[in-house]
Structure formats: structure tokens, C-alpha cells
Scaffold this motif. Structure first.
Motif, mmCIF file in Angstrom:
data_model
loop_
_atom_site.group_PDB
_atom_site.id
_atom_site.type_symbol
_atom_site.label_atom_id
_atom_site.label_comp_id
_atom_site.label_asym_id
_atom_site.label_seq_id
_atom_site.Cartn_x
_atom_site.Cartn_y
_atom_site.Cartn_z
ATOM 1 N N UNK A 160 -9.824 26.796 50.747
ATOM 2 C CA UNK A 160 -10.426 25.496 50.447
ATOM 3 C C UNK A 160 -10.767 25.386 48.970
ATOM 4 N N UNK A 161 -11.262 26.471 48.389
ATOM 5 C CA UNK A 161 -11.593 26.449 46.971
ATOM 6 C C UNK A 161 -10.336 26.280 46.132
ATOM 7 N N UNK A 162 -9.259 26.965 46.532
ATOM 8 C CA UNK A 162 -8.004 26.836 45.799
ATOM 9 C C UNK A 162 -7.477 25.410 45.868
ATOM 10 N N UNK A 163 -7.623 24.775 47.052
ATOM 11 C CA UNK A 163 -7.180 23.392 47.206
ATOM 12 C C UNK A 163 -7.994 22.466 46.324
ATOM 13 N N UNK A 164 -9.320 22.687 46.283
ATOM 14 C CA UNK A 164 -10.161 21.827 45.455
ATOM 15 C C UNK A 164 -9.844 22.003 43.982
ATOM 16 N N UNK A 165 -9.534 23.232 43.568
ATOM 17 C CA UNK A 165 -9.170 23.481 42.179
ATOM 18 C C UNK A 165 -7.880 22.749 41.829
ATOM 19 N N UNK A 166 -6.902 22.796 42.742
ATOM 20 C CA UNK A 166 -5.637 22.097 42.504
ATOM 21 C C UNK A 166 -5.851 20.598 42.423
ATOM 22 N N UNK B 144 -19.725 26.983 43.074
ATOM 23 C CA UNK B 144 -18.787 28.024 42.666
ATOM 24 C C UNK B 144 -17.779 27.510 41.634
ATOM 25 N N UNK B 145 -18.133 26.411 40.971
ATOM 26 C CA UNK B 145 -17.378 25.886 39.833
ATOM 27 C C UNK B 145 -16.096 25.154 40.223
ATOM 28 N N UNK B 146 -16.036 24.616 41.426
ATOM 29 C CA UNK B 146 -14.891 23.773 41.785
ATOM 30 C C UNK B 146 -14.868 22.555 40.862
ATOM 31 N N UNK B 147 -13.679 22.104 40.457
ATOM 32 C CA UNK B 147 -13.587 21.067 39.415
ATOM 33 C C UNK B 147 -13.759 19.627 39.894
ATOM 34 N N UNK B 148 -14.643 19.396 40.858
ATOM 35 C CA UNK B 148 -14.952 18.022 41.241
ATOM 36 C C UNK B 148 -15.799 17.374 40.150
ATOM 37 N N UNK B 149 -15.661 16.058 40.039
ATOM 38 C CA UNK B 149 -16.435 15.309 39.053
ATOM 39 C C UNK B 149 -17.469 14.386 39.690
ATOM 40 N N UNK B 150 -17.253 14.080 40.971
ATOM 41 C CA UNK B 150 -18.178 13.229 41.729
ATOM 42 C C UNK B 150 -18.318 13.821 43.129
#
Length: 248
Positions: free
Chosen positions: A9-15, A69-75
Motif C-alpha cells: 500500500x505504501x509503494x502504491x501511494x508513493x507511485x 511514514x512520509x507517503x507523498x500525499x498532499x491532501x
């Protein structure tokens, strides 16, 4: 297995976040109950502003963990008001950006039995499986537990409860017949005519105040700030109400 799933899931959010950053769009983590209105709002947002909102859907609990954990979401569009507050308190969100974009409503729904008198249906206990969302990860699941306990039926139905990881999965259990009835979000039934439903009285559970927060990763991004503002505007609010949510 849980660690593997969390990593996936974290990898998907990063992508997803990388995709948004590369296109100049904004990356938005969206609570599963808000899937359909978010899609409609994002389409109108692009039409009105030219910006694109790249949406990821899931349970609020795992999203919060990913954000820490620093996932690159902005909102972050949460299904509760606690996790956005925690985001701000932990220095990961912009404090004055947080507000309640929707107030959720809990519904008991079935395709196979009559639940129009929901309290009676639950007390009759004439079913094999009752679907709810994971109460730890999903606020609608916590609300379902509140309602069952308030009605005094939790102990009787507890052995029959099946949990979905998200409110979307809880809905799917009823949709596919794997559970005869389940607690879902009213918004999920906006375009559903099958079956019967009972809107759970709101005095049986804590108000489901769904808050949005602009994350620090989006604080300097024009598309992100525009989306948070658009969500508060009349066009988005009309869509939110159309799907059965309350607004302030």
C-alpha cells in the motif's frame, strides 16, 4: 502478511504521489466512503481550474499511518476529524487548512431481508452474517459498533459480524450476498435501488465529522491549495449534499 500488505500500500501511494508531482496535479488520499463524490468533484475541479486531482481511496487509519511514514500525499480527506487533527498536531499538516467537508450518515442495508425497521431486524437476529467496516481503521465501523451497543444487540450479533477493511469492502459483502445485511455509508447508496435500508438515528452513534487537511507536502503547491478551497465552494458542496452527506 500484514507487513507485506502495508508495504504494498505504501509503494502504491508513493507511485500515486509521484504521478501527481510529475504532472503538476495534486495527490489526494480519500476515505473510501467518499469515493463517488470525490470522483465527481475531481472531474468538476479539473473542468473549472485545469488542475488534476489524483485520487487514492482507502481506510482513514492506514492512510494516516502512511502519511506519518512520509507517503507523498498532499491532501488528506479523512472519514473522521481525529486523524486530520493528529496530522496537524504531529507537524505534518497545515493547521488553518483543516475543516469539516462532510458529515456522514450510517445506514443499515440489505438486498435479501427487510431492514426498513432496522432495530427490529437486528433484534430478530434472523441472519447469518452482518457486515461492518473495521472499527479500528474506519470511522463508519466504529459508528456501527456504537449503534449496535446503543441498541443492546451487540452481544447477540457479535458472532455473526464480518469485517471489511474499508467501508467499501463492507458494502461489497452485502452487494455480493456474502452478508445478508450490513452497515454502510448513505453516500454508497446514492445510485442503488436494490434492497431495503434503514438510516440509523444519529443519536445512536457519535457524529461522523469528516475533515480535510492540506498536508505540508502540498503547502506550497497551487493545485493542492486550489482543491482544498474548491472542496469548500458551492459546486463541491452541492455534490456532497447530493450524495446524502450533511454539511456545515
Amino acid at each position: 502478511m500484514k507487513r507485506i500488505l502495508a508495504a504494498a500500500l505504501l509503494a502504491l501511494s508513493i507511485a500515486t504521489g509521484a504521478q501527481a508531482q510529475q504532472t503538476g496535479a495534486t495527490s489526494v488520499a480519500v476515505a473510501a466512503n467518499f469515493t463517488e463524490p470525490a470522483k465527481e468533484i475531481a472531474a468538476l475541479f479539473k473542468q473549472r481550474t485545469g488542475y488534476e486531482a489524483v485520487l487514492s481511496f482507502g481506510a482513514s487509519g492506514p492512510f494516516y499511518t502512511q502519511i506519518t511514514q512520509d507517503a507523498p500525499f498532499q491532501i488528506f480527506l479523512s472519514a473522521d476529524d481525529k486523524r486530520p487533527k493528529d496530522v496537524v498536531d504531529n507537524g505534518l499538516g497545515v493547521a488553518d487548512s483543516r475543516y469539516t467537508y462532510a458529515i456522514g450518515k450510517l445506514v443499515l442495508w440489505s438486498k435479501s431481508i427487510d431492514v426498513t425497521k432496522g432495530e427490529e431486524a437486528l433484534k430478530a437476529n434472523a441472519f447469518n452474517k452482518l457486515s461492518i467496516a473495521n472499527p479500528t481503521a474506519a470511522p463508519y465501523g466504529a459508528a456501527a459498533l456504537d449503534a449496535l451497543k446503543a441498541l443492546g444487540v451487540f452481544s447477540a450479533v457479535e458472532p455473526k459480524i464480518v469485517q471489511g477493511n474499508t467501508i467499501a469492502q463492507a458494502f461489497q459483502f452485502v452487494e455480493t450476498g456474502n452478508a445478508e445485511l450490513g452497515f454502510v455509508a448513505l453516500s454508497q447508496l446514492a445510485n442503488v435501488t436494490a434492497g431495503t435500508r434503514w438510516i440509523v438515528p444519529q443519536n445512536l452513534y457519535k457524529p461522523i465529522r469528516q475533515d480535510v487537511v492540506l498536508l505540508k507536502k502540498g503547502a506550497g503547491d497551487a493545485a493542492s491549495k486550489a482543491f482544498v478551497a474548491f472542496l469548500k465552494g458551492p459546486d463541491a458542496r452541492a455534490i456532497i449534499q447530493k450524495f446524502g452527506y450533511g454539511i456545515e
